[in-house]
Scaffold this motif. Structure first.
Motif, PDB file in Angstrom:
ATOM      1  N   ILE A 108       0.828  -1.207   0.000  1.00  0.00           N
ATOM      2  CA  ILE A 108       0.000   0.000   0.000  1.00  0.00           C
ATOM      3  C   ILE A 108       0.862   1.257   0.000  1.00  0.00           C
ATOM      4  N   THR A 109       1.861   1.297   0.876  1.00  0.00           N
ATOM      5  CA  THR A 109       2.730   2.473   0.957  1.00  0.00           C
ATOM      6  C   THR A 109       3.480   2.704  -0.349  1.00  0.00           C
ATOM      7  N   MET A 133       4.915   4.610   7.285  1.00  0.00           N
ATOM      8  CA  MET A 133       5.017   3.312   7.948  1.00  0.00           C
ATOM      9  C   MET A 133       3.716   2.902   8.639  1.00  0.00           C
ATOM     10  N   VAL A 134       2.695   3.753   8.580  1.00  0.00           N
ATOM     11  CA  VAL A 134       1.470   3.527   9.357  1.00  0.00           C
ATOM     12  C   VAL A 134       0.573   2.412   8.829  1.00  0.00           C
ATOM     13  N   LEU A 190      -8.548   1.255   9.998  1.00  0.00           N
ATOM     14  CA  LEU A 190      -8.326   2.697  10.079  1.00  0.00           C
ATOM     15  C   LEU A 190      -6.919   3.092   9.637  1.00  0.00           C
ATOM     16  N   THR A 191      -5.908   2.334  10.040  1.00  0.00           N
ATOM     17  CA  THR A 191      -4.546   2.686   9.609  1.00  0.00           C
ATOM     18  C   THR A 191      -4.378   2.510   8.107  1.00  0.00           C
ATOM     19  N   ALA A 196      -3.794   6.264   6.142  1.00  0.00           N
ATOM     20  CA  ALA A 196      -2.418   6.541   5.718  1.00  0.00           C
ATOM     21  C   ALA A 196      -2.301   7.144   4.316  1.00  0.00           C
ATOM     22  N   PRO A 197      -2.986   6.604   3.284  1.00  0.00           N
ATOM     23  CA  PRO A 197      -2.802   7.180   1.944  1.00  0.00           C
ATOM     24  C   PRO A 197      -3.117   8.668   1.836  1.00  0.00           C
TER      25      PRO A 197
END
Length: 468
Positions: free
Chosen positions: A191-192, A397-398, A431-432, A436-437
């Protein structure tokens, strides 16, 4: 004469019936897979386009699209994960239109679900292979010490705070608290990395530190998962298994890069001699899949093998050509991964009107705070990098994503987690993953400072996404 119990041996009629069921289900399995892909692609495009138009990362739209078509809303896609669940809407539709009986429908549903899951795993492998190609190996080596510190702090801080907080504040037993704390250590590199690529920050100093730390975090997460899974099963930790995982991780990463560099001239020579279609793409995918297989055999993740293969091939003169050829395959398979992550996410645990959810939501509130702060603080640990965006590193990093869901699934299967604690972990993952995005895009400034780019401006798209 003593009574002897013989093992059950199916009759010829039973075997024949099973064969007939499989034969009848064959074409319908293909039909179910095709319909599932249609739903996945529609969900990914609609969600991605909506998010792109409101200046959010398209990957967030793919995740939301997955939630809509998954178990939370429309129930079009259902992943049994080995458990018996009610059939999806697609399975029911095929059953009614094809006149299947219940047995054949069950075979169709479970097999199609498994096929889509495999395509999802291949999709994330292609994504990490693509990210490896776009990354600069020399740049990753330069930020290696910083990435290692970020990764270690990103594991230790949330694990310690989460475990101690659950034990002292919520009086959770030690083993379940350790398992929940371990779930906080995860980072979803897929995702990151996708968000960083979309906002053209993959080759920035921040992007390279995030990717390097996420790769190390994935390895550390595998080791932590092995430790807590062993603890949940036996009550003790197998030290030999932990040592094995650490050594195999180091040997695999270092050995793959070194061996890949030594063999790259042979690889390029072979590619130049091939004359048929796919002369570059097919050997490259073979290399990525072989490394993925080796990683799995070593009890690591296949995505680490794919990422390493991309890093090695990204150092060759065929890099640009390979990036262009892998792009259509990524466009076809990567959305399957993100939609499936969303489809597996059950947001019903967020409903406070359900009494059984309330205890989980209270614990979840604590876990979410620890999950975010425990990763955001990692940005403050970066040293020797004046002017670097530490907020971006911490927020990068979340997201827990599919990695966090794996922790939740293992904990649920082991029976060590209570319903409220399991719900709390799932809420934290949701939620994280979704916060994050947009936050990652927010913390990056509009102008992309030249001094924050590594020497090699790889992976930067021609057009930048619209800024709000």
């Amino acid at each position: 004469m003593p009574f002897i119990t013989l093992p059950f041996v199916p009759s010829i009629a039973d075997v024949a019936a099973e064969v007939l069921n499989l034969a009848e289900a064959g074409p319908l399995i293909l039909a179910a897979v095709l319909l599932s892909l249609v739903v996945i692609y529609i969900a990914s495009k609609v969600g991605g386009e909506i998010c792109a138009r409101i200046n959010f990362p398209p990957v967030l739209g793919e995740l939301v699209g997955g939630v809509v078509v998954g178990i939370s809303v429309l129930h079009l896609l259902v992943f049994s994960e080995g458990a018996v669940t009610e059939p999806s809407v697609l399975t029911t539709f095929i059953q009614q239109t094809a006149g299947m009986d219940g047995t054949v429908a069950s075979v169709v549903a479970s097999t199609a679900s498994e096929v889509i899951s495999v395509l999802s795993e291949i999709g994330v492998m292609i994504l990490l292979f693509e990210i490896g190609l776009e990354s600069d190996l020399q740049g990753l080596l330069k930020v290696g010490p910083q990435a290692a510190v970020v990764a270690i702090v990103g594991v230790v801080a949330p694990f310690t705070a989460g475990t101690l907080g659950l034990v002292t504040l919520f009086h959770v037993d030690l083993v379940p608290a350790i398992f929940a704390g371990a779930a906080l250590t995860a980072t979803s590199i897929g995702i990151t990395a996708k968000v960083l690529a979309e906002i053209q920050r993959l080759t920035s100093r921040e992007g390279q530190i995030i990717i390097g730390a996420a790769v190390l975090d994935d390895i550390l997460g595998i080791i932590v998962l092995a430790v807590v899974a062993s603890l949940a099963k036996t009550g003790t930790v197998e030290v030999s298994n932990v040592i094995y995982l650490i050594l195999s991780s180091v040997v695999f990463l270092v050995g793959s890069v070194v061996l890949g560099r030594l063999l790259s001239p042979f690889f390029l020579g072979m590619v130049d001699r091939l004359t048929t279609r796919g002369s570059l793409l097919i050997p490259s995918l073979i290399f990525a899949f072989v490394l993925g297989y080796v990683a799995v055999i070593l009890q690591l993740e296949a995505i680490l093998g794919a990422f390493t293969a991309g890093l090695v091939l990204g150092e060759t003169e065929k890099r640009r050509e390979l990036e262009e050829q892998i792009l259509p395959i990524a466009d076809m398979l990567v959305p399957v991964f993100f939609v499936c992550v969303g489809a597996r996410t059950d947001i019903s645990v967020l409903n406070p009107l359900e009494p059984e959810n309330r205890a989980g939501l209270i614990i979840a509130s604590f876990l979410v705070v620890v999950a975010i702060i425990g990763k955001v603080v990692t940005g403050a640990t970066v040293f020797g990098q004046p002017g670097i965006n530490r907020w971006a590193i911490g927020i990068g990093m979340v997201p827990r994503g599919e990695v966090g869901l794996i922790f939740a699934a293992v904990g649920s299967a082991s029976g060590v987690l209570s319903k409220s604690l399991e719900a709390g972990i799932i809420v934290m993952v949701i939620l994280t993953t979704f916060l994050a995005p947009p936050l990652l895009r927010l913390v990056f400034k509009k102008p992309q400072a030249e001094e924050n780019l590594l020497p090699e401006g790889a992976g930067v798209a021609v057009e930048s996404p619209p800024e709000g």
